[in-house]
Every structure is written in C-alpha cells, then in structure tokens.
Design a protein around this motif. Structure first.
Motif, short mmCIF file in Angstrom:
data_model
loop_
_atom_site.label_atom_id
_atom_site.label_comp_id
_atom_site.label_asym_id
_atom_site.label_seq_id
_atom_site.Cartn_x
_atom_site.Cartn_y
_atom_site.Cartn_z
N PHE A 19 -78.35 -11.82 -1.51
CA PHE A 19 -78.79 -12.14 -2.87
C PHE A 19 -77.69 -11.90 -3.90
O PHE A 19 -77.66 -12.53 -4.95
CB PHE A 19 -80.04 -11.34 -3.24
N ILE A 20 -76.79 -10.99 -3.62
CA ILE A 20 -75.69 -10.74 -4.55
C ILE A 20 -74.62 -11.82 -4.45
O ILE A 20 -74.09 -12.29 -5.47
CB ILE A 20 -75.07 -9.34 -4.27
N ILE A 21 -74.31 -12.27 -3.25
CA ILE A 21 -73.22 -13.22 -3.03
C ILE A 21 -73.64 -14.68 -3.23
O ILE A 21 -72.85 -15.51 -3.67
CB ILE A 21 -72.63 -13.02 -1.61
N SER A 22 -74.87 -15.04 -2.93
CA SER A 22 -75.29 -16.45 -2.94
C SER A 22 -75.12 -17.15 -4.30
O SER A 22 -74.77 -18.34 -4.31
CB SER A 22 -76.72 -16.59 -2.44
N PRO A 23 -75.33 -16.53 -5.46
CA PRO A 23 -75.13 -17.27 -6.72
C PRO A 23 -73.69 -17.72 -6.95
O PRO A 23 -73.46 -18.73 -7.62
CB PRO A 23 -75.54 -16.25 -7.80
N PHE A 24 -72.74 -17.00 -6.38
CA PHE A 24 -71.35 -17.40 -6.56
C PHE A 24 -71.03 -18.72 -5.88
O PHE A 24 -70.17 -19.48 -6.33
CB PHE A 24 -70.40 -16.31 -6.05
N PHE A 25 -71.70 -19.02 -4.80
CA PHE A 25 -71.44 -20.26 -4.07
C PHE A 25 -72.29 -21.42 -4.56
O PHE A 25 -71.85 -22.56 -4.55
CB PHE A 25 -71.64 -20.03 -2.57
N SER A 26 -73.50 -21.18 -4.99
CA SER A 26 -74.38 -22.27 -5.39
C SER A 26 -74.18 -22.67 -6.85
O SER A 26 -74.33 -23.83 -7.20
CB SER A 26 -75.84 -21.89 -5.17
N SER A 27 -73.82 -21.78 -7.76
CA SER A 27 -73.71 -22.12 -9.18
C SER A 27 -72.50 -22.99 -9.47
O SER A 27 -72.53 -23.78 -10.39
CB SER A 27 -73.65 -20.85 -10.03
N GLY A 28 -71.46 -22.89 -8.71
CA GLY A 28 -70.26 -23.71 -8.96
C GLY A 28 -70.53 -25.19 -8.81
O GLY A 28 -70.07 -26.01 -9.59
N ALA A 32 -70.65 -27.90 -12.10
CA ALA A 32 -69.72 -29.02 -12.12
C ALA A 32 -70.47 -30.32 -12.35
O ALA A 32 -70.05 -31.17 -13.12
CB ALA A 32 -68.92 -29.08 -10.83
N ALA A 33 -71.59 -30.49 -11.71
CA ALA A 33 -72.39 -31.70 -11.91
C ALA A 33 -72.96 -31.72 -13.32
O ALA A 33 -73.04 -32.77 -13.94
CB ALA A 33 -73.51 -31.75 -10.87
N GLY A 34 -73.35 -30.59 -13.85
CA GLY A 34 -73.91 -30.53 -15.20
C GLY A 34 -72.89 -30.86 -16.26
O GLY A 34 -73.20 -31.52 -17.24
#
Length: 125
Positions: A19-28, A32-34
């Motif tokens: 749960f700590i590491i997963s936002p770093f990989f999914s938010s990028g 970028a699409a946003g």
C-alpha cells in the motif's frame, strides 16, 4: 506457535509495503494522461491567469528575468494562437452576408467588441 506469528507478521508487513509503494507506480500513468487531456482543453483565460502567476513569481524574485521573459513570450504566443483559432471558428460559423451596409455594421460591432475585450483583459492582467 512462533511460526504462526512470523507468518502473520510477514503478511502484515508485505501488505503495508504494497500500500505504501503502489501509488508511486499507478499515479504516474494517470497524471500523464490527465495532463495531455488538460492541454487540449486549454482556454484563453487559463493562459492569462498563468501569465499573471508568472509575473507574480518574477516580482517575488522566485525566477530570474531571462526565464520570466522566455516563459512570458511562450504564453503570449500560445494566447495569440488561441485567439486566432477563436476568430477563425467565429468566421467559419458566421454566415457570409453579401458585401453591403449590413455586413459593414456587423464588422464594426465585432471590432468594437474585440476592443472592449482587450481593454478588459489589459485591466485584468
């Protein structure tokens, strides 16, 4: 019994780590699409507000003069392109009237509106 506590503790640690590491990989990817979608929907008002913020940053000495002038010129070119696109769409959307008195009055009215908008934008910005 010690093995049960070791297994449960390991699962808790792995879950927390996930749960700590997963936002770093999914938010990028989503950011970028946003930003691409927002870049396509950029309005003239957003450009003017960005120039105002840029001027405030320069006055507060957060950026140097060279960067300020370069970025301001880029924003002004972007605003000019947006204005050009707006006027082209207005001209395409406006039905063509035969050259005459009615068309002259419409052109004068349009020029007056554009002058007033420029005054408001200069006063605002």
């Amino acid at each position: 019994m010690d093995y049960v506590f070791l297994i449960i503790g390991s699962l808790v640690i792995i879950t927390c780590f996930y749960f700590i590491i997963s936002p770093f990989f999914s938010s990028g990817e989503s950011q970028a699409a946003g930003t691409e979608a927002e870049g396509e929907r950029l309005t003239l008002e957003q450009v003017y507000s960005a120039v105002n913020e840029l001027e405030m940053d320069f006055l507060m000495k957060k950026i140097n003069r060279e960067d300020f002038e370069k970025m301001k010129e880029n924003y002004q070119l972007l605003a000019a392109d947006l204005l050009r696109e707006e006027t082209e769409t207005l001209k395409q959307g406006k039905r063509m009237l035969p050259k005459g008195k009615g068309n002259l009055q419409a052109d004068e009215a349009e020029e007056e509106i554009l002058r007033e908008l420029r005054k408001i934008r200069q006063h605002k910005g």
